[in-house]
Design an enzyme around this catalytic site. Sequence first.
Site, PDB file in Angstrom:
ATOM      1  N   SER A 114     -32.898 -47.863  84.238  1.00  0.00           N
ATOM      2  CA  SER A 114     -33.572 -47.077  83.208  1.00  0.00           C
ATOM      3  C   SER A 114     -32.693 -45.893  82.818  1.00  0.00           C
ATOM      4  O   SER A 114     -31.546 -46.078  82.438  1.00  0.00           O
ATOM      5  CB  SER A 114     -34.954 -46.645  83.710  1.00  0.00           C
ATOM      6  OG  SER A 114     -35.755 -46.189  82.653  1.00  0.00           O
ATOM      7  N   ASP A 267     -39.858 -55.515  77.737  1.00  0.00           N
ATOM      8  CA  ASP A 267     -39.352 -54.156  77.921  1.00  0.00           C
ATOM      9  C   ASP A 267     -38.889 -53.629  76.566  1.00  0.00           C
ATOM     10  O   ASP A 267     -38.106 -54.284  75.876  1.00  0.00           O
ATOM     11  CB  ASP A 267     -38.189 -54.180  78.918  1.00  0.00           C
ATOM     12  CG  ASP A 267     -37.596 -52.801  79.184  1.00  0.00           C
ATOM     13  OD1 ASP A 267     -38.206 -51.791  78.777  1.00  0.00           O
ATOM     14  OD2 ASP A 267     -36.524 -52.738  79.813  1.00  0.00           O
ATOM     15  N   HIS A 297     -40.360 -53.544  82.429  1.00  0.00           N
ATOM     16  CA  HIS A 297     -39.712 -52.319  82.857  1.00  0.00           C
ATOM     17  C   HIS A 297     -40.394 -51.769  84.110  1.00  0.00           C
ATOM     18  O   HIS A 297     -41.608 -51.646  84.162  1.00  0.00           O
ATOM     19  CB  HIS A 297     -39.775 -51.280  81.727  1.00  0.00           C
ATOM     20  CG  HIS A 297     -38.781 -50.161  81.896  1.00  0.00           C
ATOM     21  ND1 HIS A 297     -37.519 -50.216  81.366  1.00  0.00           N
ATOM     22  CD2 HIS A 297     -38.875 -48.980  82.546  1.00  0.00           C
ATOM     23  CE1 HIS A 297     -36.865 -49.097  81.670  1.00  0.00           C
ATOM     24  NE2 HIS A 297     -37.649 -48.339  82.377  1.00  0.00           N
TER      25      HIS A 297
END
Length: 297
Positions: A114, A267, A297
């Site tokens: 991320s 995501d 995610h």
Amino acid sequence: RRDPELFTKDLHFDEVPVRIYLPREPSAGKRRGVIFFHGGCGIFGSISKELEEKICFFRISVITAALVPGRYRLSPEHQYPAQTLDCLTATLHFLKAAENYGVDPERVIICGDSVGGTFATSICQELVSRRDTPKIRAQVLIYPFLQALDFSLPSYQQNAFVPFLSRERTVHFILKYLQKDCSLKEAVLAGSHVPQSTTLRYRKWIDPDLIPETFKVGYTPPLPTPFLPQVHEETKELFETRFSPLLAADAVVCCLPDTCIITCEHDVLRDDGLLYKKRLEDNQVKVTWHHMREGFH
């Protein structure tokens, strides 16, 4: 819990707290090294969390390398770009001191998930011009955030309401991270923060047409929105390559190390990874891509 097969120690690399994991089993030669930066939008998360430790233990047991997770300062207590600078400081320290930990400085990988993937990407780009440190062997980017210009890409439309990272929450977290007024969210989501000249300039790198057709099911081109100069002025950080590494020049991208990119189907950041994959390949950088069809995610 501490893994009995691992030596774990909390240290400081030039005042940046890190945790180093080393297999207790002796190595016949110098080990590989992995520098890992955790996610959390730059405003929460810690490598000390049990989940992160379990992930680290798994990685270390598989690759039998030295693993150094960085604990960067968090926003809003510490203003951007303190987070990236902490990651860079820890990386430079480890590259220069790698042999002290039995690590081959020529076999160090930078990894992040991320926003940790954002930091990893940015650092690899910043190190391209450095001549005082060993070269990074590879970068591993796990569903990284890489651009803040277009929040209407196919992945943002298809996964707009997927927890935990919905389209709206993505921009909300960005504004919180940068300590901006969250009332700007709707304008940024609509793209009103981007001048037309900037859109045209970066269309060669950020455009739905660059996304493979298989990932564009149901995609609808967004309606034009008016440019709002005041919103642009308030969010200029979004156009910095340190924040949006996808905007880096080809002269930088072509010098990047071998790359592994991991994307997830469900995501909003999926297309960031796809666009960066294409950019790297267009610049003859070796890329390994893993796509998790049922992943999120």
